[in-house]
Scaffold this active site. Structure first.
Site, short mmCIF file in Angstrom:
data_model
loop_
_atom_site.label_atom_id
_atom_site.label_comp_id
_atom_site.label_asym_id
_atom_site.label_seq_id
_atom_site.Cartn_x
_atom_site.Cartn_y
_atom_site.Cartn_z
N TYR A 66 1.10 -2.19 -0.15
CA TYR A 66 0.18 -0.06 -0.72
C TYR A 66 0.89 1.02 0.39
O TYR A 66 0.87 2.24 -0.58
CB TYR A 66 -0.62 0.20 1.22
CG TYR A 66 -1.94 1.12 1.36
CD1 TYR A 66 -2.89 0.99 1.37
CD2 TYR A 66 -1.80 2.24 2.01
CE1 TYR A 66 -4.44 2.06 0.82
CE2 TYR A 66 -2.50 3.12 2.12
CZ TYR A 66 -3.80 2.56 2.18
OH TYR A 66 -4.57 4.46 1.35
N LYS B 170 0.88 4.18 -2.73
CA LYS B 170 1.20 5.41 -2.78
C LYS B 170 1.82 6.25 -3.11
O LYS B 170 1.70 7.56 -3.20
CB LYS B 170 0.01 5.72 -1.15
CG LYS B 170 -1.21 5.14 -0.67
CD LYS B 170 -2.19 5.41 -2.04
CE LYS B 170 -3.43 5.24 -1.42
NZ LYS B 170 -4.19 6.04 -2.44
N1 LIG Z 1 -9.94 5.87 4.61
C1 LIG Z 1 -8.99 6.66 5.00
O1 LIG Z 1 -8.50 7.24 6.19
C2 LIG Z 1 -7.71 6.59 4.10
C3 LIG Z 1 -6.75 7.20 4.31
C4 LIG Z 1 -5.42 7.32 3.56
C5 LIG Z 1 -5.93 7.06 1.99
N2 LIG Z 1 -7.15 6.92 1.73
C6 LIG Z 1 -7.70 6.37 0.59
O2 LIG Z 1 -8.79 7.03 0.19
C7 LIG Z 1 -9.44 6.24 -1.37
C8 LIG Z 1 -10.73 6.00 -0.24
O3 LIG Z 1 -10.78 4.43 0.30
P1 LIG Z 1 -11.98 4.51 1.46
O4 LIG Z 1 -11.32 4.54 2.98
O5 LIG Z 1 -13.33 6.19 1.08
O6 LIG Z 1 -12.35 3.04 1.31
P2 LIG Z 1 -13.94 2.45 0.65
O7 LIG Z 1 -13.62 1.30 1.14
O8 LIG Z 1 -14.98 3.29 2.21
O9 LIG Z 1 -13.72 2.63 -0.73
C9 LIG Z 1 -12.88 2.07 -1.90
C10 LIG Z 1 -13.97 2.47 -2.82
O10 LIG Z 1 -13.00 2.06 -4.07
C11 LIG Z 1 -13.44 0.72 -4.62
N3 LIG Z 1 -12.90 -0.21 -5.63
C12 LIG Z 1 -11.75 -1.26 -5.02
N4 LIG Z 1 -11.21 -1.96 -6.13
C13 LIG Z 1 -11.68 -0.86 -6.99
C14 LIG Z 1 -11.07 -0.79 -8.44
N5 LIG Z 1 -10.44 -2.21 -8.81
N6 LIG Z 1 -12.03 -0.08 -9.28
C15 LIG Z 1 -12.96 1.26 -8.91
N7 LIG Z 1 -13.12 1.01 -7.62
C16 LIG Z 1 -12.84 -0.22 -6.98
C17 LIG Z 1 -14.54 -0.17 -3.35
O11 LIG Z 1 -15.87 -1.00 -4.04
C18 LIG Z 1 -15.19 1.23 -2.99
O12 LIG Z 1 -16.10 0.92 -2.90
C19 LIG Z 1 -8.15 5.04 -1.16
O13 LIG Z 1 -6.92 5.54 -2.13
C20 LIG Z 1 -7.81 4.96 -0.05
O14 LIG Z 1 -6.09 4.04 -0.64
C21 LIG Z 1 -8.04 6.82 2.42
#
Ligand SMILES: NC(=O)c1ccc[n+]([C@@H]2O[C@H](COP(=O)([O-])OP(=O)(O)OC[C@H]3O[C@@H](n4cnc5c(N)ncnc54)[C@H](O)[C@@H]3O)[C@@H](O)[C@H]2O)c1
Length: 306
Positions: free
Chosen positions: A164, A168
């Site tokens: 991961y 990133k």
């Molecule tokens: N939640 C946090 O605190 C946090 C922190 C740092 C980074 N992020 C990043 O934010 C983004 C969203 O994460 P989140 O926390 O909302 O997670 P989440 O799991 O709630 O949402 C992620 C979404 O991406 C979709 N997805 C997965 N594989 C896919 C693909 N191959 N093609 C298209 N869509 C796909 C999933 O179905 C899901 O709806 C991610 O890139 C994550 O790495 C989140």
């Protein structure tokens, strides 16, 4: 509804849930027509469902906006191409791409498999690259575009998720490179490292206690993680970057969530030595053993988080 993005067409990948859902709703609330992309997979990439994308499209329409669903995986090259084509076919153009889709796989380096690496890097890094690759020609022809990639604080502040973190970090470098390449095409490219309480943070929840027990994560950082909040708190920064107000902002990486917005500094070389131009061949290691501690290594010799 606002009109900050009236007439604009946006794609938000992985917008059936979590942070992407909030971003799609916020872009639509400012007048953008939105392609809601989501194959509806589980947090670890298994399974699939049309329901999450359909629900967000329905919510946008119920609020008076325009949206269509797309269920392709961004990790699939042709799927990314179909996604971009969906925007062009449905709404005639493509102005804004928010690369947000994400998955996580648990495990330290000696536990992760090749499949874990391929999945995580495939969705985050290849997915971001693939959607950009198909979107950029459309944006170049329009001489207008806004690309907002999704990083994580784990590009700089690791937490034992090697695949991961690597993905990133790759997204940050991709953002720097594309911003440079597209600077004369009316296209800006930035990244946001969000934080929010979502399914993704819940997936990792159990593992955090393990990290604290191993002394790899402090109680303070664990409390910060637990205080993560509404995913909708990330979206306003994305809307800003997508708007005309941010036409001059490119190649930047921001932190956003929970009522906080910050900007990361660009990495720079801090201490440098140069070999005497008259010297021939590579630097003798014996000379470096003497020289480095007094020069390049006279400051920090470990990353700040170690
Ligand atoms: N939640 C946090 O605190 C946090 C922190 C740092 C980074 N992020 C990043 O934010 C983004 C969203 O994460 P989140 O926390 O909302 O997670 P989440 O799991 O709630 O949402 C992620 C979404 O991406 C979709 N997805 C997965 N594989 C896919 C693909 N191959 N093609 C298209 N869509 C796909 C999933 O179905 C899901 O709806 C991610 O890139 C994550 O790495 C989140």
């Amino acid at each position: 509804m606002g009109d900050l993005l009236a007439g604009r067409v946006a794609i938000v990948t992985g917008s059936g849930r979590g942070i992407g859902r909030g971003e799609a709703l916020a872009l639509a609330a400012e007048g953008a027509k939105v392609v809601v992309n989501d194959p509806g997979v589980e947090g670890d990439g298994h399974g699939g469902s049309m329901a999450p994308a359909d629900e967000v499209v329905a919510a946008i329409k119920a609020a008076g906006g325009e949206a269509v669903a797309n269920y392709d995986s961004v990790a699939d090259w042709k799927g990314a191409q179909r996604l971009v084509q969906t925007a062009v076919d449905s709404f005639g153009r493509l102005d804004i791409v928010v690369n947000n889709a994400g998955v996580v796989r648990r495990g330290f380096m000696d536990e992760l498999t090749e499949e874990d690496f391929d999945l995580v890097v495939g969705v985050h890094l290849k997915g971001t690259f693939a959607v950009c690759r198909h979107a950029v020609p459309v944006m170049k022809a329009q001489r207008y575009g806004r690309i907002i990639n999704t990083a994580s604080n784990q590009f700089t502040l690791p937490k034992g998720r090697a695949a991961y973190a690597a993905a990133k970090g790759g997204i940050v470098s991709l953002t720097y490179d594309l911003a440079w390449e597209l600077q004369n095409d009316g296209i800006t490219v930035n990244a946001v490292a969000p934080f929010a309480a979502t399914r993704m943070t819940a997936v990792e929840g159990g593992r955090d206690a393990e990290l604290v027990a191993k002394g790899l994560l402090s109680q303070r950082r664990l409390r910060q993680t637990e205080a993560r909040t509404d995913p909708a708190m990330v979206a306003p920064m994305v809307v800003y970057l997508a708007s005309d107000h941010a036409a001059h902002v490119t190649g930047c990486v921001f932190r956003a969530g929970g009522g906080k917005i910050g900007q990361y500094c660009h990495p720079v070389e801090v201490r440098t030595i140069f070999r005497n131009e008259a010297a021939e061949g590579p630097w003798p290691v014996a000379e470096l053993i003497d020289l480095l501690p007094r020069t390049v290594l006279s400051g920090e010799t470990k990353a700040p988080h170690i």
